[in-house]
Design a protein around this motif. Structure first.
Motif, PDB file in Angstrom:
ATOM      1  N   LYS A  46     -14.501  18.567   9.901  1.00 37.13           N
ATOM      2  CA  LYS A  46     -15.013  17.217  10.039  1.00 37.13           C
ATOM      3  C   LYS A  46     -13.853  16.233  10.013  1.00 37.13           C
ATOM      4  CE  LYS A  46     -18.176  13.854   7.978  1.00 37.13           C
ATOM      5  NZ  LYS A  46     -19.096  13.576   6.853  1.00 37.13           N
ATOM      6  N   GLN A  47     -13.737  15.438  11.074  1.00 36.44           N
ATOM      7  CA  GLN A  47     -12.647  14.481  11.178  1.00 36.44           C
ATOM      8  C   GLN A  47     -13.105  13.108  10.685  1.00 36.44           C
ATOM      9  OE1 GLN A  47      -9.451  15.438  12.243  1.00 36.44           O
ATOM     10  NE2 GLN A  47     -10.422  17.446  12.056  1.00 36.44           N
ATOM     11  N   VAL A  48     -12.380  12.564   9.737  1.00 36.43           N
ATOM     12  CA  VAL A  48     -12.688  11.239   9.210  1.00 36.43           C
ATOM     13  C   VAL A  48     -11.733  10.239   9.837  1.00 36.43           C
ATOM     14  CG1 VAL A  48     -12.892   9.822   7.136  1.00 36.43           C
ATOM     15  CG2 VAL A  48     -13.455  12.272   7.050  1.00 36.43           C
ATOM     16  N   VAL A  49     -12.293   9.247  10.508  1.00 36.87           N
ATOM     17  CA  VAL A  49     -11.483   8.242  11.190  1.00 36.87           C
ATOM     18  C   VAL A  49     -11.127   7.126  10.221  1.00 36.87           C
ATOM     19  CG1 VAL A  49     -11.398   6.586  13.090  1.00 36.87           C
ATOM     20  CG2 VAL A  49     -12.593   8.772  13.379  1.00 36.87           C
ATOM     21  N   ALA A  50      -9.866   6.720  10.257  1.00 42.03           N
ATOM     22  CA  ALA A  50      -9.427   5.601   9.420  1.00 42.03           C
ATOM     23  C   ALA A  50      -9.734   4.302  10.168  1.00 42.03           C
ATOM     24  CB  ALA A  50      -7.940   5.716   9.126  1.00 42.03           C
ATOM     25  N   GLU A  51     -10.811   3.641   9.773  1.00 36.23           N
ATOM     26  CA  GLU A  51     -11.200   2.393  10.428  1.00 36.23           C
ATOM     27  C   GLU A  51     -10.297   1.257   9.966  1.00 36.23           C
ATOM     28  OE1 GLU A  51     -15.301   1.676   9.838  1.00 36.23           O
ATOM     29  OE2 GLU A  51     -15.954   3.545  10.823  1.00 36.23           O
ATOM     30  N   VAL A  52      -9.831   0.479  10.931  1.00 36.43           N
ATOM     31  CA  VAL A  52      -8.914  -0.621  10.634  1.00 36.43           C
ATOM     32  C   VAL A  52      -9.644  -1.945  10.883  1.00 36.43           C
ATOM     33  CG1 VAL A  52      -6.708  -1.692  11.164  1.00 36.43           C
ATOM     34  CG2 VAL A  52      -6.962   0.805  11.324  1.00 36.43           C
ATOM     35  N   PRO A  53      -9.931  -2.716   9.840  1.00 39.67           N
ATOM     36  CA  PRO A  53     -10.584  -4.013  10.023  1.00 39.67           C
ATOM     37  C   PRO A  53      -9.729  -4.944  10.882  1.00 39.67           C
ATOM     38  CG  PRO A  53     -10.606  -3.352   7.713  1.00 39.67           C
ATOM     39  CD  PRO A  53      -9.685  -2.405   8.426  1.00 39.67           C
ATOM     40  N   GLU A  54     -10.380  -5.767  11.644  1.00 37.81           N
ATOM     41  CA  GLU A  54      -9.666  -6.691  12.521  1.00 37.81           C
ATOM     42  C   GLU A  54      -8.765  -7.615  11.701  1.00 37.81           C
ATOM     43  OE1 GLU A  54     -10.594  -9.985  16.040  1.00 37.81           O
ATOM     44  OE2 GLU A  54     -12.223  -8.840  15.125  1.00 37.81           O
ATOM     45  N   ARG A  57      -3.769  -5.869   7.483  1.00 33.98           N
ATOM     46  CA  ARG A  57      -2.384  -5.433   7.373  1.00 33.98           C
ATOM     47  C   ARG A  57      -2.316  -4.195   6.473  1.00 33.98           C
ATOM     48  NH1 ARG A  57       1.439 -10.802   6.515  1.00 33.98           N
ATOM     49  NH2 ARG A  57       0.902 -11.845   8.501  1.00 33.98           N
ATOM     50  N   LYS A  58      -1.297  -3.414   6.685  1.00 32.21           N
ATOM     51  CA  LYS A  58      -1.143  -2.216   5.864  1.00 32.21           C
ATOM     52  C   LYS A  58      -0.893  -2.593   4.413  1.00 32.21           C
ATOM     53  CE  LYS A  58       0.478   1.157   9.267  1.00 32.21           C
ATOM     54  NZ  LYS A  58       1.559   2.106   9.644  1.00 32.21           N
ATOM     55  N   MET A  59      -1.490  -1.820   3.526  1.00 28.67           N
ATOM     56  CA  MET A  59      -1.253  -2.021   2.107  1.00 28.67           C
ATOM     57  C   MET A  59       0.153  -1.525   1.757  1.00 28.67           C
ATOM     58  SD  MET A  59      -4.893  -0.749   0.471  1.00 28.67           S
ATOM     59  CE  MET A  59      -4.288  -1.006  -1.221  1.00 28.67           C
ATOM     60  N   SER A  60       0.660  -2.004   0.653  1.00 34.95           N
ATOM     61  CA  SER A  60       1.966  -1.530   0.202  1.00 34.95           C
ATOM     62  C   SER A  60       1.855  -0.067  -0.204  1.00 34.95           C
ATOM     63  CB  SER A  60       2.457  -2.364  -0.979  1.00 34.95           C
ATOM     64  OG  SER A  60       1.684  -2.087  -2.137  1.00 34.95           O
ATOM     65  N   LEU A  61       2.945   0.654  -0.023  1.00 34.97           N
ATOM     66  CA  LEU A  61       2.946   2.074  -0.361  1.00 34.97           C
ATOM     67  C   LEU A  61       2.796   2.261  -1.877  1.00 34.97           C
ATOM     68  CD1 LEU A  61       3.119   4.653   1.284  1.00 34.97           C
ATOM     69  CD2 LEU A  61       5.580   4.705   0.892  1.00 34.97           C
ATOM     70  N   ASP A  62       3.319   1.322  -2.647  1.00 35.12           N
ATOM     71  CA  ASP A  62       3.167   1.404  -4.103  1.00 35.12           C
ATOM     72  C   ASP A  62       1.696   1.324  -4.499  1.00 35.12           C
ATOM     73  OD1 ASP A  62       5.942   1.512  -5.082  1.00 35.12           O
ATOM     74  OD2 ASP A  62       6.126  -0.452  -4.154  1.00 35.12           O
ATOM     75  N   LYS A  87      -1.675   7.232  12.618  1.00 34.31           N
ATOM     76  CA  LYS A  87      -0.716   6.590  11.716  1.00 34.31           C
ATOM     77  C   LYS A  87      -1.404   5.712  10.678  1.00 34.31           C
ATOM     78  CE  LYS A  87       2.689   8.409  13.955  1.00 34.31           C
ATOM     79  NZ  LYS A  87       3.436   9.524  13.370  1.00 34.31           N
ATOM     80  N   SER A  88      -2.722   5.547  10.801  1.00 32.64           N
ATOM     81  CA  SER A  88      -3.458   4.767   9.811  1.00 32.64           C
ATOM     82  C   SER A  88      -3.764   5.596   8.562  1.00 32.64           C
ATOM     83  CB  SER A  88      -4.775   4.249  10.404  1.00 32.64           C
ATOM     84  OG  SER A  88      -4.519   3.441  11.538  1.00 32.64           O
ATOM     85  N   ASN A 111      -6.674   5.577   3.709  1.00 29.90           N
ATOM     86  CA  ASN A 111      -6.561   4.618   4.800  1.00 29.90           C
ATOM     87  C   ASN A 111      -5.431   3.659   4.455  1.00 29.90           C
ATOM     88  OD1 ASN A 111      -6.898   2.293   6.489  1.00 29.90           O
ATOM     89  ND2 ASN A 111      -9.037   2.864   6.842  1.00 29.90           N
ATOM     90  N   ALA A 112      -4.416   3.587   5.316  1.00 30.98           N
ATOM     91  CA  ALA A 112      -3.236   2.774   5.025  1.00 30.98           C
ATOM     92  C   ALA A 112      -3.549   1.284   4.986  1.00 30.98           C
ATOM     93  CB  ALA A 112      -2.153   3.042   6.064  1.00 30.98           C
ATOM     94  N   TYR A 113      -4.681   0.868   5.568  1.00 30.33           N
ATOM     95  CA  TYR A 113      -5.028  -0.553   5.636  1.00 30.33           C
ATOM     96  C   TYR A 113      -5.995  -0.980   4.539  1.00 30.33           C
ATOM     97  CZ  TYR A 113      -2.792  -0.675  10.203  1.00 30.33           C
ATOM     98  OH  TYR A 113      -1.888  -0.613  11.221  1.00 30.33           O
ATOM     99  N   THR A 114      -6.902  -0.088   4.129  1.00 29.30           N
ATOM    100  CA  THR A 114      -7.920  -0.459   3.149  1.00 29.30           C
ATOM    101  C   THR A 114      -7.776   0.284   1.822  1.00 29.30           C
ATOM    102  OG1 THR A 114      -9.489   1.243   3.890  1.00 29.30           O
ATOM    103  CG2 THR A 114      -9.520  -0.880   5.057  1.00 29.30           C
ATOM    104  N   GLY A 115      -7.041   1.387   1.824  1.00 24.73           N
ATOM    105  CA  GLY A 115      -6.905   2.192   0.617  1.00 24.73           C
ATOM    106  C   GLY A 115      -8.073   3.124   0.376  1.00 24.73           C
TER     107      GLY A 115
END
Length: 381
Positions: A46-54, A57-62, A87-88, A111-115
């Motif tokens: 099952k593939q989970v898509v990382a949805e990116v809100p319009e 911005r990417k969250m900090s890696l920390d 890459k999300s 998700n790199a944008y929402t966590g």
């Protein structure tokens, strides 16, 4: 080529083929689905898509690291890497200790944008099982090195087969298949013809396979060579204690050291790809070829300053380039289809080789029986 030399080449071909054929057949059969591993992974899991809100911005890696740590409170992050196709997605590898074996890893994908937590990847799916069989037959480094030895025998069998085929083709036309002779001769000609057609592919895959089986040895050489030189100034210092410096700061420092590259993997202090004092940010290129090559940038995990950044030695780059070439990962679906067709051709060569050996033994046994019966009959006379 005289008779004695030809016989020597024949014996080389016979015994190297016999020893490695069963294992090479296993590798070809398991390698076939691995050529399409990305497509099959998407189909089977099952593939989970990382949805990116319009406008997001990417969250900090920390911040992402804190969220990942909450998924396994008893574990510590040791590696961070990014999904090749999306890459999300940011994937965190956590374990009880930085130097724990790979089997001790737990994973969290964010998700790199929402966590948002997108899943916890498993390593016991059908494709993972096939890969482990193909890599080491579940026997660890011993299984890897054994398959490497089988790969060397396979290459010797290819070379000796080419020499023998060249001698045969002096008498017959290239590609000749004697259809109206015995079954054994027909299959011998088919074996030789397909073997020559798949020659280059089998040689490339065989040699890259041998290189891949040496991955643990190559990594150990790099650790004791280049990595040891890079961390030499910290050799006598005590391991880090307390809070580490910012991951985002380390990433920014690594980007400055390699402005035309992008981060591929981040390793924490104490892991086998770093030291007890550094983040190691492995940078990679942006093209199909350079994205396979990594350059480590060592960042002091206490101060956030750059300690060293170097291109990898030739033997490590050879390993990096051989793995995708082994599975046909350089040219998209067209190359994968070509790889699969050659794989099927090699399977036919291996099976016909076994058939020819059994047929030859059976013919020799029948001939011996006839001679024995004749001798008995003559004695009775």
């Amino acid at each position: 080529m005289n008779i004695r030399t030809a016989k020597r080449w024949f014996l080389w071909h016979k015994w190297t083929s016999l020893i490695c054929t069963i294992f090479m057949l296993m590798l070809c059969i398991t390698g076939l689905p691995l050529i399409f591993h990305e497509e099959l992974d998407r189909l089977l899991e099952k593939q989970v898509v990382a949805e990116v809100p319009e406008g997001a911005r990417k969250m900090s890696l920390d911040s992402l690291a804190i969220l990942a740590g909450k998924q396994y409170p008893a574990e510590k992050i040791r590696y961070i890497f990014w999904d090749n196709d999306d890459k999300s997605k940011v994937i965190f590898d956590l374990a009880a200790k930085p130097d724990a074996p790979p089997e001790g890893s737990r994973y969290a994908t964010l998700n790199a944008y929402t966590g948002a937590v997108l899943g916890k990847p498993t390593t016991d799916g059908i494709m993972d099982i096939i890969l482990k069989i193909h890599m080491n037959m579940f026997l660890g480094i011993g299984g890897k090195l054994f398959l490497g030895l089988m790969g060397i025998l396979f290459v010797i069998a290819i070379v000796s087969g080419v020499v023998l085929y060249g001698r045969i083709m002096k008498k017959y036309d290239f590609g000749m298949v004697r259809k109206y002779k015995s079954n054994r001769l027909k299959w011998l000609d088919t074996h030789n013809l397909i073997g020559i057609v798949t020659l280059t592919w089998a040689s490339v895959v065989g040699l890259t396979g041998v290189i891949n089986t040496l991955s643990d040895v190559i990594v150990a050489l790099w650790q004791q060579g280049q990595l040891k030189e890079m961390v030499a100034p910290y050799a006598n210092q005590q391991p880090l204690t307390g809070t580490l410096s910012s991951l985002d700061s380390a990433m920014a420092t690594a980007r400055k050291a390699a402005p035309h590259m992008e981060p591929g993997i981040v390793t924490y202090p104490g892991t086998m790809f770093s030291s007890k004092h550094h983040y190691a940010v492995f940078m990679r290129g942006n093209t199909a070829l350079t994205s396979r090559l990594l350059m480590p940038a060592l960042i002091d995990a206490k101060t956030g300053t750059l300690t060293d950044a170097r291109t990898m030695p030739w033997y490590v780059n050879t390993l990096f380039l051989s793995e995708p070439l082994h599975f046909g990962d350089y040219g998209g679906m067209p190359l994968k289809i070509i790889w699969a067709l050659f794989d099927l051709g090699t399977i036919i060569v291996l099976i016909t080789g076994l058939y020819l050996w059994f047929a030859r033994r059976r013919a020799a046994s029948q001939q011996w029986s006839r001679l024995t019966e004749k001798a008995v009959y003559e004695d009775e006379e």
